[in-house]
Scaffold this motif. Structure first.
Motif, PDB file in Angstrom:
ATOM      1  N   ALA A 452       0.841  -1.202   0.000  1.00  6.10           N
ATOM      2  CA  ALA A 452       0.000   0.000   0.000  1.00  6.10           C
ATOM      3  C   ALA A 452       0.877   1.253   0.000  1.00  6.10           C
ATOM      4  O   ALA A 452       1.998   1.253   0.516  1.00  6.10           O
ATOM      5  N   ASP A 453       0.326   2.309  -0.545  1.00  9.44           N
ATOM      6  CA  ASP A 453       1.068   3.569  -0.663  1.00  9.44           C
ATOM      7  C   ASP A 453       0.587   4.548   0.402  1.00  9.44           C
ATOM      8  O   ASP A 453      -0.245   5.411   0.149  1.00  9.44           O
ATOM      9  N   TYR A 454       1.117   4.377   1.620  1.00  9.73           N
ATOM     10  CA  TYR A 454       0.805   5.280   2.710  1.00  9.73           C
ATOM     11  C   TYR A 454       2.070   6.047   3.109  1.00  9.73           C
ATOM     12  O   TYR A 454       3.179   5.501   3.033  1.00  9.73           O
ATOM     13  N   PRO A 455       1.927   7.298   3.567  1.00 14.14           N
ATOM     14  CA  PRO A 455       3.094   8.126   3.899  1.00 14.14           C
ATOM     15  C   PRO A 455       3.682   7.789   5.280  1.00 14.14           C
ATOM     16  O   PRO A 455       3.686   8.611   6.185  1.00 14.14           O
ATOM     17  N   ILE A 456       4.169   6.581   5.434  1.00 12.25           N
ATOM     18  CA  ILE A 456       4.760   6.133   6.693  1.00 12.25           C
ATOM     19  C   ILE A 456       6.270   6.303   6.618  1.00 12.25           C
ATOM     20  O   ILE A 456       6.899   5.963   5.610  1.00 12.25           O
ATOM     21  N   HIS A 457       6.867   6.810   7.676  1.00  7.47           N
ATOM     22  CA  HIS A 457       8.302   7.080   7.669  1.00  7.47           C
ATOM     23  C   HIS A 457       9.096   5.775   7.554  1.00  7.47           C
ATOM     24  O   HIS A 457       8.743   4.769   8.185  1.00  7.47           O
ATOM     25  N   PRO A 458      10.159   5.766   6.781  1.00  2.95           N
ATOM     26  CA  PRO A 458      10.935   4.532   6.578  1.00  2.95           C
ATOM     27  C   PRO A 458      11.556   3.963   7.849  1.00  2.95           C
ATOM     28  O   PRO A 458      11.868   2.776   7.894  1.00  2.95           O
ATOM     29  N   ASP A 459      11.740   4.776   8.888  1.00  2.00           N
ATOM     30  CA  ASP A 459      12.323   4.244  10.125  1.00  2.00           C
ATOM     31  C   ASP A 459      11.528   3.058  10.654  1.00  2.00           C
ATOM     32  O   ASP A 459      12.095   2.067  11.119  1.00  2.00           O
ATOM     33  N   ILE A 460      10.195   3.151  10.606  1.00  4.70           N
ATOM     34  CA  ILE A 460       9.401   2.044  11.142  1.00  4.70           C
ATOM     35  C   ILE A 460       9.259   0.909  10.133  1.00  4.70           C
ATOM     36  O   ILE A 460       9.161  -0.259  10.507  1.00  4.70           O
ATOM     37  N   LEU A 461       9.297   1.231   8.868  1.00  8.37           N
ATOM     38  CA  LEU A 461       9.230   0.175   7.860  1.00  8.37           C
ATOM     39  C   LEU A 461      10.477  -0.700   7.885  1.00  8.37           C
ATOM     40  O   LEU A 461      10.435  -1.874   7.512  1.00  8.37           O
ATOM     41  N   ASN A 462      11.587  -0.136   8.336  1.00 12.59           N
ATOM     42  CA  ASN A 462      12.854  -0.875   8.438  1.00 12.59           C
ATOM     43  C   ASN A 462      13.186  -1.263   9.865  1.00 12.59           C
ATOM     44  O   ASN A 462      14.322  -1.639  10.174  1.00 12.59           O
TER      45      ASN A 462
END
Length: 608
Positions: A452-462
């Motif tokens: 999904a294309d949500y504006p979540i910061h990469p810090d939490i995605l990684n």
């Protein structure tokens, strides 16, 4: 930096000699004009009283005692006390009404994202993607705008869970400042590194729920504790307490308070995190959640032993369960427990306490009041002395059963809960309707699992924590500690934490906060049903009360209900509310009283 409640919080409004003899007619008429323009005069001034204070020839009700010449000895004071009560109410209301209404900015996410992904919508109707139904959300906004009782009942829900008290903040109280006169910093934006850091911490709390707090020390060999510390140290926007600039096992999940100074920041957007005094000392759990509650009236003394939730139990870790919780629909599962009870030893235990914290502060009061047991240092209370400013300290010819008495502080502590919830829910419902951690976790999951294309910061995605959650549960959803998830109101700030910070501030004012607890305890590491003496650094009443607020707040976080900012802002809000309550009572006393002095959560001193 501080929340401004009053320009002169250390003393009542000064009056001229003419006003001191009675409420000045012109001044009160002026105030009444202002209040009438605001639509507030009716509840403030009765029709019989008019818009001015009574004098000796103008009393709103008949003084039958005076007419009957009952005052043979000059001790009835009928008119004097009636006028004093009237004047106290007018003066306190006028003073509170004259306080500023601070800025109430929101983070813009509600307008920024038409699908409301950055907004709390739990309990409303959602589609299969977890996006709120536009008609359902519109029905909520209509009620929030109109303030009509019937409109709240027409809000379109997604299940059977009702919304949590959206009308409460619209009611008024006869003590303390109004909800709109308290402020907190603006909530972090959905796409920010700061909000990502807050949620990484919550994911670690979920992973560490069953790890004993006794492992939270700098010599620990627990690899999961060290993994949490390592990742939090890599986050520039992490706002938790640090020692020499570093998160350590000893500071993990410990206390911070968040203040806003709108005098310096006219838009009220910037906040300052501080570590409340003495909250990094001693065991993680406050003495007020460990010590037995002394006997009180018809209640026998009892150990603070809690039910034990089944280790490893989690809810909301499948998409179907997550969506049901979001809609307010039962998942068909409930919390399960193990045999027996024990003291609080880990995050799961603390989560249980924070879901059921009602009598905690009256228990704390009784622990403070009761004398230590000479035969058993692990029983009895603390026997804390009163604040030296209490006008009855040291007196021998009189005592009190009303003002400055045990019953008086009991009443204030009990009153604090409803006032605190109104203050919190105003920010939740009417200012910044920021999403909950379980909502944010849903966005993280849909990005990582579905692209999904949500504006979540990469810090939490990684994040290491998020990856570990996936390895354990098979999804990136935030594991919750209870079957229904968070309450059905927005997340910033935390009502439970304000409900702790308010009575704790009252207790710090009432007792000598510098008093060293003579018989501190800790949980026996070999038997969690027992306590043993704490033999480390000295612990004070003020420090352990401060710690109690964070214990309740982070107990909510261990559930998955809130983030650090919610808990930290609630410290300052509850403190400001308590100060305003104490201010109002200053107008009512007959005793010579210079005001209670105590230490705020930011370490500064205040006299009220």
């Amino acid at each position: 930096m501080s929340i401004i409640v009053s320009e002169n919080i250390d003393k009542p409004v000064e009056k001229s000699a003419e006003q001191s003899a009675g409420v000045n007619r012109r001044a009160v008429l002026g105030k009444a004009g202002i209040l009438t323009a605001a639509g507030l005069a009716s509840p403030l001034l009765s029709k019989s009283a008019g818009a001015h204070a009574p004098d000796d020839h103008d009393h709103p009700g008949k003084d039958h005692a005076h007419a009957n010449h009952d005052d043979q000895y000059g001790t009835l004071h009928t008119k004097t006390l009636a006028k004093k009560s009237y004047k106290a109410r007018i003066d306190s209301a006028s003073k509170q009404y004259a306080n500023d209404i601070p800025p109430h900015p929101n983070n813009g996410d509600e307008a920024r994202y038409p699908n409301k992904i950055g907004t709390a919508t739990k309990g409303l109707k959602h589609d299969a993607n977890g996006h709120v139904d536009p008609e359902s959300y519109a029905s909520l906004l209509k009620a929030l705008r109109s303030r009509k009782h019937e409109d709240f009942e027409k809000v379109i829900l997604g299940g059977t869970r009702p919304l949590a008290d959206p009308q409460g903040p619209l009611t008024t109280a006869l003590v303390g400042s109004v909800n709109t006169q308290f402020a907190i910093p603006v909530a972090e934006k959905l796409d920010s590194a700061a909000l990502a850091a807050e949620h990484i911490e919550i994911y670690w709390q979920a992973l560490l729920r069953d790890v004993p707090f006794s492992d939270y020390h700098d010599n620990t060999n627990n690899p999961l504790v060290w993994a949490a510390v390592d990742e939090l140290n890599r986050l520039p926007e992490y706002r938790g307490p640090k020692i020499n600039g570093k998160v350590t096992p000893q500071t993990l999940f410990r206390s911070t308070a968040l203040y806003v100074d709108y005098k310096a920041d006219r838009k009220g957007r910037k906040g300052k995190y501080v570590v409340p005094p003495e909250t990094l000392k001693g065991p993680y759990i406050s003495q007020f959640l460990l010590r037995p509650v002394p006997g009180w009236g018809t209640f026998a003394a009892q150990a603070q032993l809690r039910p034990i939730q089944t280790a490893g139990e989690a809810f909301g870790t499948t998409y179907e369960e997550w969506l049901a919780i979001r809609n307010g629909i039962s998942t068909g599962r409930t919390i399960t427990t193990e045999n027996g009870r024990r003291h609080v030893i880990n995050g799961r235990d603390l989560a249980w306490v924070a879901r059921n914290s009602g009598p905690t502060y009256l228990h704390a009061l009784q622990i403070l009041l009761a004398a230590p047991s000479p035969d058993n240092p692990l029983a009895g209370g603390i026997g804390a002395p009163l604040n030296p400013a209490n006008p009855y300290v040291g007196l021998t010819a009189q005592s009190t059963g009303s003002s400055f008495s045990t019953s008086f502080i009991q009443g204030l502590v009990a009153l604090a809960a409803s006032l605190a919830i109104k203050t919190s829910y105003y920010q939740n419902w009417y200012v910044d309707r920021r999403l909950r951690p379980e909502d944010y976790g849903g966005l993280v999951h849909k990005v990582l699992a579905n692209g999904a294309d949500y504006p979540i910061h990469p810090d939490i995605l990684n994040s290491d924590a998020v990856a570990r959650v996936f390895a354990e549960f098979g999804s990136y959803l935030l594991p919750l500690a209870n079957d229904v998830g968070a309450p059905t109101h927005p997340g910033y700030p935390s009502g439970a934490t304000i409900s702790a910070a308010t009575p704790v501030t009252l207790l710090k004012a009432w007792f000598d906060e510098s008093y060293v607890i003579p018989n501190p305890v800790q949980v026996d590491p070999t038997d969690p049903t027992q306590l043993i003496p704490w033999e480390g650094e000295p612990l004070t009443v003020g420090g352990e009360l401060n710690k109690l607020v964070n214990n309740i707040g982070f107990g909510r976080n261990f559930n998955g209900f809130h983030t650090r900012a919610d808990i930290s802002a609630s410290h300052a809000l509850g403190e400001a509310l308590a100060i305003s309550v104490l201010q109002d009572h200053r107008y009512t006393y007959n005793e010579t009283f210079k005001g209670f002095s105590f230490t705020r959560f930011d370490g500064s001193k205040v006299t009220v």
